[in-house]
Design an enzyme around this catalytic site. Structure first.
Site, PDB file in Angstrom:
ATOM      1  N   TYR A 101       0.858  -1.185   0.000  1.00  0.00           N
ATOM      2  CA  TYR A 101       0.000   0.000   0.000  1.00  0.00           C
ATOM      3  C   TYR A 101       0.889   1.228   0.000  1.00  0.00           C
ATOM      4  O   TYR A 101       1.875   1.301   0.729  1.00  0.00           O
ATOM      5  CB  TYR A 101      -0.894   0.027   1.252  1.00  0.00           C
ATOM      6  CG  TYR A 101      -1.673   1.316   1.373  1.00  0.00           C
ATOM      7  CD1 TYR A 101      -2.985   1.402   0.905  1.00  0.00           C
ATOM      8  CD2 TYR A 101      -1.084   2.468   1.907  1.00  0.00           C
ATOM      9  CE1 TYR A 101      -3.677   2.589   0.986  1.00  0.00           C
ATOM     10  CE2 TYR A 101      -1.780   3.656   1.981  1.00  0.00           C
ATOM     11  CZ  TYR A 101      -3.076   3.717   1.522  1.00  0.00           C
ATOM     12  OH  TYR A 101      -3.764   4.900   1.587  1.00  0.00           O
ATOM     13  N   GLU A 189      -3.648   7.320  -3.978  1.00  0.00           N
ATOM     14  CA  GLU A 189      -3.475   6.027  -3.322  1.00  0.00           C
ATOM     15  C   GLU A 189      -3.209   4.940  -4.345  1.00  0.00           C
ATOM     16  O   GLU A 189      -3.869   4.876  -5.368  1.00  0.00           O
ATOM     17  CB  GLU A 189      -4.761   5.716  -2.552  1.00  0.00           C
ATOM     18  CG  GLU A 189      -4.663   4.597  -1.565  1.00  0.00           C
ATOM     19  CD  GLU A 189      -6.004   4.414  -0.840  1.00  0.00           C
ATOM     20  OE1 GLU A 189      -6.148   4.932   0.273  1.00  0.00           O
ATOM     21  OE2 GLU A 189      -6.891   3.749  -1.402  1.00  0.00           O
TER      22      GLU A 189
END
Ligand code: GDP
Ligand code: MN
Length: 395
Positions: A101, A189
């Site tokens: 991530y 993101e």
């Protein structure tokens, strides 16, 4: 404004972040064509303004163009997380060695930009944050500072990248930061950032939100075919309705319907309700001399809201006069009636006339005022707030 994955990927790619190769399909035939062109197993992803598509059945794999066509047909017929699927991103399927991530957002408490990284990708970051917060690395950057390559290197090292991989992850982090600044983003993101079996780091998913209030600085988005849109995906039906009517309105999670004056009075009212142990069902701004029609719409929003148990109305007549306000509310009561109890207080410009209009109307039509209390300046706002909280609890 939230971007679709395929739009965000376009910007990521321009910023030098490696993305999986693919194209957008609007029909099953197009999906088949893209899979043929890629001549590899593919992943088909519903383009909706929501995450968590994987778990909701919005992400499918196909080994052949034929399979891509039938999977596309399924997706286009489906509603994923409540959204109809109009576009599908057909990407090459990457072979995963590990998922990460990487994201950037604003730290509103410390007034900083914060880069978040985690060696567990694919999972919602909020989940990890509550389950294993120690697994998330945070790098804070002052708003007038930059995210420098040495910071990227150290982050990449923390993520376990080595050699060329380390350079590549570092570069991705630096580019992501540049992108965040360049477009006045609220969020960028990559989840997951995939380390492929061949040892390449690729953004398999892309999420990006641009600050609505900065959109005027980015005409280039429209030039790239990224049309301005509201964050509908994140709006409730009532918020959408309010926006259509031009009323600043937000749903909150309480049960006291807020029918205040302007924005400042609205915020103060919400504070009062909290202070006395209640929870506002909404925020609303009705300032600037609302017409009777507009007042009616505001009351419709509250009256139709199943969460609202009682309505707190507090009006300070400044620019707008309380007698006009009273006339508007009376008009609504006559036409629609109100199914919820309401406590109403008027102060400021022409408040005595406002109270008088209500009282006169009440004498003529007591039934439409059955659940409505009218107060003037003699009742302090503290008492009104307590009354509203009490009524919501009693209902
Ligand atoms: P989201 O669920 O809306 O965040 O959609 P994603 O684009 O993140 O896809 C969901 C999951 O599918 C990811 O977390 C990955 O585990 C997986 N995935 C995405 N792209 C690929 C890919 O190219 N290959 C493989 N094997 N899995 C992928
Ligand atoms: Mn994802």
């Amino acid at each position: 404004m939230r971007l679709y994955e395929y739009e965000a990927k376009k910007l990521f790619s321009q910023a030098g972040i490696p993305i999986s190769t693919g194209e957008v399909a609007q029909t099953k035939e197009q999906a088949r064509g893209i899979a043929e062109k890629l001549s590899k197993p593919v992943i088909l992803k519903a383009q909706i303004l929501s995450g968590g598509r994987g778990k909701a059945g919005g992400v499918k794999f196909a080994q052949s163009p034929q399979e891509a066509q039938s999977k596309a047909e399924e997706l286009l017929a489906a509603r994923i997380k409540g959204f109809p699927v109009k576009k599908i991103l057909v990407d090459e399927k990457l072979d995963i060695q590990q998922e990460f991530y990487l994201g950037i957002t604003l730290d509103r408490v410390n007034y900083k930009i914060v880069m978040l990284a985690c060696s567990e990708g694919g999972v919602e970051i909020e989940e990890i944050a509550s389950r294993n917060p120690e697994k998330i690395k945070r790098v804070s950057v002052d708003v007038d500072q930059n995210f420098y390559p040495f910071m990227g290197n150290s982050l990449a090292g923390w993520m376990g990248a080595k050699g060329d991989g380390l350079k590549s992850v570092s570069k991705i982090a630096v580019s992501l930061f540049k992108l965040f600044r360049q477009y006045d983003a609220k969020l960028v993101e990559i989840n997951p950032l995939i380390l492929t079996k061949e040892g390449k780091y690729v953004a398999a998913d892309a999420r990006m939100s641009v600050d609505d209030d900065a959109l005027f600085r980015h005409p280039e988005l429209a030039e790239m075919g990224i049309e301005k849109r509201h964050e509908e995906g994140e709006m409730t039906d009532r918020e959408k309705q309010a926006r259509e009517w031009g009323i600043p309105y937000l749903d909150l999670d309480g049960d006291v319907g807020m029918f205040p004056g302007g924005a400042g009075f609205g915020i103060m009212g919400n504070d009062f309700i909290h202070y006395y142990g209640g929870r506002p069902a909404n925020f609303m701004d009705s300032g600037g001399g609302p017409t009777p029609e507009r007042l009616a719409k505001m009351l419709v929003l509250l009256d139709n809201n199943p969460n609202v148990k009682a309505i707190f109305g507090a009006r300070f007549g400044g620019i707008s006069r309380c007698d006009d306000f009273a006339k508007g509310v009376v008009m609504f009561l006559k036409e629609h009636g109100l199914s919820k109890p309401m406590v109403l207080r008027m102060t400021g410009n022409m408040w005595q006339d406002g109270v008088r209009i209500f009282k006169e109307e009440k004498d003529k039509n007591p039934e439409i005022f059955r659940n409505i209390e009218i107060h003037g300046i003699e009742t302090p706002i503290e008492e009104i707030s307590q009354r509203a909280v009490g009524l919501a609890k009693a209902t």
